[in-house]
Design a protein around this motif. Structure first.
Motif, PDB file in Angstrom:
ATOM      1  N   GLY A 168       0.809  -1.213   0.000  1.00  0.00           N
ATOM      2  CA  GLY A 168       0.000   0.000   0.000  1.00  0.00           C
ATOM      3  C   GLY A 168       0.847   1.269   0.000  1.00  0.00           C
ATOM      4  N   GLN A 169       2.024   1.201   0.631  1.00  0.00           N
ATOM      5  CA  GLN A 169       2.909   2.367   0.640  1.00  0.00           C
ATOM      6  C   GLN A 169       3.360   2.695  -0.783  1.00  0.00           C
ATOM      7  N   GLU A 171       1.726   1.779  -3.508  1.00  0.00           N
ATOM      8  CA  GLU A 171       0.557   2.186  -4.290  1.00  0.00           C
ATOM      9  C   GLU A 171       0.184   3.634  -4.016  1.00  0.00           C
ATOM     10  N   ALA A 172       0.268   4.035  -2.754  1.00  0.00           N
ATOM     11  CA  ALA A 172      -0.048   5.422  -2.424  1.00  0.00           C
ATOM     12  C   ALA A 172       0.918   6.354  -3.144  1.00  0.00           C
ATOM     13  N   ALA A 173       2.213   5.980  -3.141  1.00  0.00           N
ATOM     14  CA  ALA A 173       3.207   6.803  -3.828  1.00  0.00           C
ATOM     15  C   ALA A 173       2.893   6.888  -5.318  1.00  0.00           C
ATOM     16  N   LYS A 174       2.592   5.743  -5.903  1.00  0.00           N
ATOM     17  CA  LYS A 174       2.251   5.702  -7.330  1.00  0.00           C
ATOM     18  C   LYS A 174       1.058   6.595  -7.623  1.00  0.00           C
ATOM     19  N   SER A 175       0.018   6.480  -6.773  1.00  0.00           N
ATOM     20  CA  SER A 175      -1.229   7.193  -7.040  1.00  0.00           C
ATOM     21  C   SER A 175      -1.031   8.705  -6.978  1.00  0.00           C
ATOM     22  N   LEU A 176       0.043   9.140  -6.321  1.00  0.00           N
ATOM     23  CA  LEU A 176       0.320  10.575  -6.254  1.00  0.00           C
ATOM     24  C   LEU A 176       1.185  11.029  -7.426  1.00  0.00           C
ATOM     25  N   GLY A 177       1.575  10.073  -8.278  1.00  0.00           N
ATOM     26  CA  GLY A 177       2.387  10.427  -9.434  1.00  0.00           C
ATOM     27  C   GLY A 177       3.880  10.272  -9.192  1.00  0.00           C
ATOM     28  N   LEU A 178       4.249   9.743  -8.021  1.00  0.00           N
ATOM     29  CA  LEU A 178       5.675   9.547  -7.741  1.00  0.00           C
ATOM     30  C   LEU A 178       6.158   8.292  -8.469  1.00  0.00           C
ATOM     31  N   HIS A 186      12.290   7.980  -0.663  1.00  0.00           N
ATOM     32  CA  HIS A 186      11.641   8.765   0.385  1.00  0.00           C
ATOM     33  C   HIS A 186      10.731   7.949   1.284  1.00  0.00           C
ATOM     34  N   ILE A 187      10.215   6.838   0.776  1.00  0.00           N
ATOM     35  CA  ILE A 187       9.188   6.125   1.543  1.00  0.00           C
ATOM     36  C   ILE A 187       9.619   4.715   1.935  1.00  0.00           C
ATOM     37  N   PRO A 190      13.625   4.204   3.802  1.00  0.00           N
ATOM     38  CA  PRO A 190      13.732   4.628   5.208  1.00  0.00           C
ATOM     39  C   PRO A 190      13.013   3.672   6.161  1.00  0.00           C
ATOM     40  N   GLN A 191      11.854   3.166   5.735  1.00  0.00           N
ATOM     41  CA  GLN A 191      11.124   2.236   6.604  1.00  0.00           C
ATOM     42  C   GLN A 191      11.800   0.873   6.642  1.00  0.00           C
ATOM     43  N   GLU A 269       9.044   7.536  15.439  1.00  0.00           N
ATOM     44  CA  GLU A 269       7.694   7.103  15.101  1.00  0.00           C
ATOM     45  C   GLU A 269       6.670   7.612  16.095  1.00  0.00           C
TER      46      GLU A 269
END
Lengths: 270, 250
Positions: A168-169, A171-178, A186-187, A190-191, A269
């Protein structure tokens, strides 16, 4: 502050225990082995310490060896981490998007070969085969060998870390155009890094101890230094125990550093 | 691009869309249009393909057949930069999918800054405005793990809005929420709808579908079985499967 106190207490305890153990064993062993009398013990042990570490500046073999061991470890770790992350990212990029098929095959081949052969054979091959006709610094050979070896293990650790992050992380990045690189940097990484830190610490410790085979290409590392003392004093016990203790202390310091970093990352966190 | 398209004009056109996972045909020859200003609720039994449908609209699922036109461009064609298209299509997920490694504010700022749509300062101002509208300005510097589900989803909506999308896709936005938090998220969505945002919402909230949406689509067996104004769909369902479905959920 409190954590540091706890750690130093632990450290002192460990050191004291090993110290106690060593002195007891070394005090008793000549008594047993040589059948000496109890009264001889004190001067005997002092004489032996002098012979092994002080005479002819023999401690220098340990100190200089330690320097080389640490230098090999640190630089090999940097190389291993860089290549390891690269290999992992190639493999994940392939798994997620089906991109970079050729690089993926190369990465898999590399990991298979490195993990499938003993690091000592790799070290010997790099020194005696690949650089056979070249006059090359043995330190450089060791750094290359251990760095390349570590990379294969680091890459699998990093890959498992990336796969542990929920899709999902991504997919969220993709959906924002990243794109994939931005999402990674960036996402995801780091995690993932936070999750694999203990495993990376483990790899670093293993790497440090693996460098003890550097003597096989005639490199005077810590292990070979201790072994050299043994060969001139004909005494195995003191130099080898000293070498073991030095490794132990370094490993304790390393794991303390890793867990401190872990705690600092975790704080972010909450 | 969006300024050329007036209210009531087609924003997304789906033509003969199909998708199968192996032998399993999930979307079967779907054609429909989404016009600017539409608020479309997509309902249907679980496993009917409604999530796959909405996820196809921004190509999170790669269709196996058919075309999807976004503002006139066929986004399923090779060579189309899907990332640029996705900047204009906001998406809100069932599981929120906030970036766990950054604060709420950074979550919102990341994409606009990295895609060079805004400077850091502009993005920061915008993030605070958006957090204000979703009522979470005081949580700007918190991490996602410190938020409740409802708060997370409101941040996720703000994050999508920061890209100033032409259409927003909601994939079961309230399904993972505790019942008492559903309302706060639906209210934000209602506000968006009143402000004229084009929205496609896969939902189990029949009340929302009925009151807020301008069109309701019922999907079953990978096909659109009914596509009409909500009053018709809910009070006078023609399709038998729809009648069964409504009986089971209402």
């Amino acid at each position: 502050m409190k954590k540091w106190k706890k750690f130093s207490l632990f450290f002192i305890l460990t050191a004291a225990l090993t110290g106690l153990f060593t002195t007891t064993v070394s005090a008793v062993s000549p008594f047993i082995l040589l059948g000496g009398k109890e009264g001889d013990l004190q001067p005997e042990i002092l004489q032996r310490l002098y012979d092994n570490f002080v005479k002819d500046d023999r401690w220098k073999y340990l100190v200089e060896g330690l320097g080389r061991t640490l230098l090999i470890t640190v630089v090999a770790m940097i190389i291993g981490t860089l290549i390891g992350f690269l290999l992992a990212i190639i493999r994940v990029a392939h798994d997620k998007n089906g991109s970079v098929p050729v690089l993926n095959v190369i990465a898999r081949l590399y990991i298979t070969i490195i993990r499938g052969t003993p690091v000592m054979i790799q070290l010997l091959i790099i020194y005696f085969v690949i650089f056979a006709s070249v006059d090359i610094d043995k330190m450089l050979v060791a750094i290359i060998a251990f760095g390349l070896n570590s990379a294969a293990y680091v890459s699998e650790t990093v890959r498992s870390g990336i796969m542990s992050i929920d899709n999902g992380q991504f997919e969220a990045a993709k959906s924002l155009g990243l794109g994939f690189p931005a999402a990674m940097i960036h996402i995801i990484l780091p995690q993932a890094f936070k999750n694999i830190l203990p495993a990376l610490g483990n790899e670093l410790i293993a790497l440090l101890k693996e460098t003890s085979i550097s003597g096989y290409i005639g490199l005077m590392d810590l292990t070979r230094g201790g072994d050299y003392i043994r060969s001139v004093t004909y005494e195995a016990f003191l130099p080898l125990i000293a070498v073991a203790l030095i490794y132990l202390v370094i490993v304790i310091l390393l794991s303390a550093g890793v867990s401190k970093l872990e705690k600092r990352l975790k704080k972010n966190e909450r | 691009m969006s300024d050329n398209i007036k209210n009531g004009e087609v924003l997304i056109r789906v033509e003969n869309l199909s998708k199968s996972f192996g032998d399993n045909l999930v979307l079967d020859d779907i054609s429909m249009e989404i016009k600017k200003g539409d608020v479309i609720s997509v309902i249907g039994p679980s496993g009917c393909g409604k999530s796959t449908f909405i996820r196809s609209l921004n190509l999170l699922e790669e269709p196996t057949g058919g075309s999807i036109f976004f503002e006139g461009t066929d986004i399923t064609e090779r060579g189309v930069d899907i990332r640029q298209i996705r900047e204009k299509i906001g998406m809100v997920f069932q599981q929120f999918n906030l970036f766990d490694n950054m604060t709420v504010k950074k979550n919102i700022m990341l994409a606009p800054v990295k895609l060079k749509l805004m400077t850091k300062e502009q993005a920061q101002t915008r993030a605070m405005e958006l957090l204000e509208t979703v009522g979470l300005a005081d949580k700007a510097d918190n991490y996602p793990s410190q938020l409740s589900g409802g708060q997370k989803q409101r941040v996720a909506i703000a994050r999508s809005l920061a890209m100033e999308p032409d259409v927003m896709l909601f994939d079961e936005p309230t399904s993972a929420l505790d019942p008492e938090m559903v309302g706060e998220v639906l209210n934000i969505m209602k506000d968006l709808a009143t402000k004229g945002m084009t929205m496609v919402v896969v939902t189990h909230e029949m009340g929302f579908a009925r009151e807020v949406s301008t069109r309701t689509i019922f999907i079953d067996g990978g096909k659109i079985q009914e596509d009409d104004v909500p009053e018709k769909v809910f009070t006078d369902p023609k399709n038998e499967r729809l009648r069964d479905f409504l009986k089971s959920v209402l």
